[in-house]
Write a protein that holds these residues in place. Structure first.
Motif, PDB file in Angstrom:
ATOM      1  N   ILE A 158       0.841  -1.205   0.000  1.00 18.98           N
ATOM      2  CA  ILE A 158       0.000   0.000   0.000  1.00 18.98           C
ATOM      3  C   ILE A 158       0.874   1.254   0.000  1.00 18.98           C
ATOM      4  CG2 ILE A 158      -1.671   1.325   1.364  1.00 18.98           C
ATOM      5  CD1 ILE A 158      -2.776  -1.441   2.325  1.00 18.98           C
ATOM      6  N   LYS A 159       1.904   1.230   0.817  1.00 17.20           N
ATOM      7  CA  LYS A 159       2.820   2.379   0.875  1.00 17.20           C
ATOM      8  C   LYS A 159       3.558   2.563  -0.453  1.00 17.20           C
ATOM      9  CE  LYS A 159       6.643   4.288   3.610  1.00 17.20           C
ATOM     10  NZ  LYS A 159       7.564   4.068   4.762  1.00 17.20           N
ATOM     11  N   TYR A 160       3.928   1.449  -1.091  1.00 17.70           N
ATOM     12  CA  TYR A 160       4.647   1.512  -2.370  1.00 17.70           C
ATOM     13  C   TYR A 160       3.749   2.073  -3.469  1.00 17.70           C
ATOM     14  CZ  TYR A 160       7.523  -0.102  -6.307  1.00 17.70           C
ATOM     15  OH  TYR A 160       8.286  -0.173  -7.447  1.00 17.70           O
ATOM     16  N   GLY A 161       2.466   1.697  -3.446  1.00 20.58           N
ATOM     17  CA  GLY A 161       1.527   2.250  -4.419  1.00 20.58           C
ATOM     18  C   GLY A 161       0.671   1.200  -5.096  1.00 20.58           C
TER      19      GLY A 161
ATOM     20  N   ALA B 157       8.810  -4.626 -10.381  1.00 14.94           N
ATOM     21  CA  ALA B 157       8.961  -5.894  -9.657  1.00 14.94           C
ATOM     22  C   ALA B 157      10.265  -5.981  -8.869  1.00 14.94           C
ATOM     23  CB  ALA B 157       8.844  -7.066 -10.632  1.00 14.94           C
ATOM     24  N   ASP B 158      11.389  -5.699  -9.504  1.00 14.07           N
ATOM     25  CA  ASP B 158      12.674  -5.822  -8.811  1.00 14.07           C
ATOM     26  C   ASP B 158      12.773  -4.849  -7.640  1.00 14.07           C
ATOM     27  OD1 ASP B 158      13.576  -7.859 -10.454  1.00 14.07           O
ATOM     28  OD2 ASP B 158      14.525  -6.483 -11.882  1.00 14.07           O
ATOM     29  N   GLU B 159      12.266  -3.638  -7.831  1.00  9.68           N
ATOM     30  CA  GLU B 159      12.310  -2.642  -6.765  1.00  9.68           C
ATOM     31  C   GLU B 159      11.469  -3.087  -5.573  1.00  9.68           C
ATOM     32  OE1 GLU B 159      12.007   2.179  -6.392  1.00  9.68           O
ATOM     33  OE2 GLU B 159      10.460   1.182  -7.588  1.00  9.68           O
ATOM     34  N   PHE B 160      10.296  -3.643  -5.845  1.00  9.71           N
ATOM     35  CA  PHE B 160       9.433  -4.059  -4.744  1.00  9.71           C
ATOM     36  C   PHE B 160       9.984  -5.294  -4.032  1.00  9.71           C
ATOM     37  CE2 PHE B 160       5.386  -5.839  -2.940  1.00  9.71           C
ATOM     38  CZ  PHE B 160       5.250  -4.864  -1.961  1.00  9.71           C
ATOM     39  N   ILE B 161      10.600  -6.198  -4.777  1.00  8.74           N
ATOM     40  CA  ILE B 161      11.281  -7.345  -4.144  1.00  8.74           C
ATOM     41  C   ILE B 161      12.344  -6.835  -3.166  1.00  8.74           C
ATOM     42  CG2 ILE B 161      13.005  -9.137  -4.594  1.00  8.74           C
ATOM     43  CD1 ILE B 161      10.387 -10.293  -5.119  1.00  8.74           C
ATOM     44  N   SER B 162      13.096  -5.821  -3.570  1.00 11.52           N
ATOM     45  CA  SER B 162      14.130  -5.244  -2.712  1.00 11.52           C
ATOM     46  C   SER B 162      13.522  -4.660  -1.449  1.00 11.52           C
ATOM     47  CB  SER B 162      14.904  -4.165  -3.478  1.00 11.52           C
ATOM     48  OG  SER B 162      15.867  -3.564  -2.653  1.00 11.52           O
TER      49      SER B 162
END
Length: 343
Positions: free
Chosen positions: A209-212, A285-290
Motif C-alpha cells: 500500500i505504501k509503495y503504491g 517488480a525488482d524494486e518491490f522485491i528489494s
C-alpha cells in the motif's frame, strides 16, 4: 467435502442468488476475490467476512492473534486498511471467563495496534458449539481506491512471499507434536513452531500500500484454501488472463517440505495463510522485491501474467502443464492423523 465449498457449488448455488443487485456494489462475491467493494460517494468500502477460528492447540493467546490476522490479511488485499469490526462470538459452554479474557485481550490489543474499532457484535455461550469455529467476524475499511485479483494485468510479474505450505505445516506440528517431533526431529519441529507469527500477510500488504496500489501493485491474494496453486489459478480466473509460474522459483522452506512429506501432502496444494501473492507492474517488480527483502520478508518473482489464450500453467522440468483447482490436501491429513490416533 471438508473446508470451503467447491468452485462449482459456489457458482451453481450461490453466485446467482445474492439478493437484490445494487449499483453501488462494484465488487460482488466472486471466486478468487478476498473482499467485497461498495462505492460510497467518492470513496470505496472494502468488506470481508470469515469464521472466528480459535485453534486451542495454539493456546488461547496465539489462537486469537491468528484468528484476527486471517481477517486482516484478506481485507488488506484490497489496498484498504481495516477500520471497523463486527464480531459474533458463539462460544462453547466449557469456555471459562479467563479463557475468554485471553481471547478478547488479544483482539482488543490488535485492534488498537491497527486502528480498528469494534462497532457491533454478539457474545454468548451455546450448547452444541465447539472449537475451533466459534463465531464470525466482518472487517471493513474505507479508501480512495482499491485493487482485487480482477486488476492483475498482462505483463505483470507475480511475486510470492515466505513459503508455500506455511499454515498447513504449523497447524499439523501443533496438532500432532509428538508424532512430528519423533519423525522429523526436534530441530525441524522447533523451526516450524517458530514460524507461527509469520502466518499473516499484513506486513507485506502494508508495504504494498505504501509503495503504491493500482499503478504499481495491481493485485494481492493470500494463498489460503487450496494452497499456492489454487490461489495462482484464482488470480488468472478472476482477472480473465493466462499466466505462467516457474516451479523452480517457488519458495518451499526445507523444514516445511519435510513435514509435508511426512503427512503425504503437497505444500503447493495445502493451505498457507501468511503466503501472499502479489502482481506488480513489470518495471516495478525488482524494486518491490528489494523493499520486501530489506523489511525481512523473503520474496521471489515466480511468474508472469499473460494473455488469456496462454492458459494458466506451471513450468516444471522443462515442461508446462495446466494448473487446475483442486481440494486442499491439509484437511485429509488432519482427519487421517486424528483417525490414526496421532499425538
Amino acid at each position: 467435502m471438508i473446508g470451503k465449498i467447491s468452485r462449482d457449488f459456489f457458482e451453481e448455488n450461490i453466485i446467482n442468488r445474492i439478493g437484490a443487485v445494487r449499483k453501488e456494489v462494484v465488487m460482488p462475491p466472486k471466486n478468487g476475490v478476498d473482499v467485497g467493494i461498495v462505492k460510497i460517494g467518492n470513496k470505496f468500502m472494502a468488506v470481508t467476512t470469515d469464521p472466528l477460528y480459535i485453534d486451542t492447540s495454539f493456546g488461547f493467546e496465539k489462537a486469537a492473534w491468528f484468528a484476527l490476522h486471517i481477517l486482516l490479511s484478506d481485507l488488506y488485499t484490497s489496498g484498504i486498511p481495516a477500520e471497523y469490526m463486527s464480531i459474533d462470538l458463539n462460544l462453547p459452554l466449557k469456555i471459562t471467563d479467563n479463557e475468554f479474557k485471553e481471547i478478547w485481550d488479544v483482539i482488543n490489543s490488535e485492534c488498537i495496534k491497527y486502528n480498528i474499532e469494534v462497532v457491533t457484535g454478539h457474545t454468548a455461550r451455546y450448547a452444541n458449539t465447539e472449537f475451533p469455529m466459534v463465531g464470525g467476524v466482518t472487517l471493513m475499511g474505507i479508501g480512495d481506491q482499491y485493487i482485487t485479483t480482477q486488476n492483475a494485468g498482462v505483463g505483470d510479474k507475480i511475486i510470492m512471499t515466505k513459503s508455500c505450505g506455511l499454515e498447513a505445516s504449523i497447524i499439523l506440528a501443533n496438532t500432532f507434536p509428538e508424532y512430528v517431533r519423533k519423525n522429523i526431529g526436534k530441530e525441524y519441529f522447533n523451526s516450524i513452531i517458530d514460524k507461527f507469527y509469520s502466518m499473516t500477510c499484513v506486513n507485506e500488504e502494508q508495504l504494498a500500500i505504501k509503495y503504491g496500489i493500482v499503478n504499481k501493485v495491481t493485485s494481492m491474494h493470500d494463498a489460503t484454501e487450496g494452497g499456492l496453486l489454487n490461489s495462482i489459478y484464482e488470480i488468472g480466473s478472476a482477472s480473465e488472463n493466462g499466466l505462467i509460474v516457474d516451479y523452480d522459483k517457488i519458495i518451499i522452506d526445507s523444514d516445511i517440505e519435510k513435514l509435508c512429506s511426512l503427512f503425504h501432502i503437497d505444500p503447493l496444494r495445502s493451505i498457507s495463510e501468511g503466503t501472499l501473492l502479489i502482481t506488480v507492474k513489470n518495471e516495478c517488480a525488482d524494486e518491490f522485491i528489494s523493499i520486501l527483502n530489506k523489511s525481512g520478508i523473503h520474496a521471489a518473482i515466480i511468474g508472469e501474467i499473460l494473455e488469456q489464450s496462454h492458459g494458466i500453467k506451471i513450468k516444471k522440468a522443462g515442461n508446462t502443464e495446466l494448473i487446475l483447482p483442486e481440494k486442499d490436501q491439509f484437511w485429509d491429513a488432519v482427519g487421517d492423523g486424528i483417525k490414526r490416533g496421532l499425538k
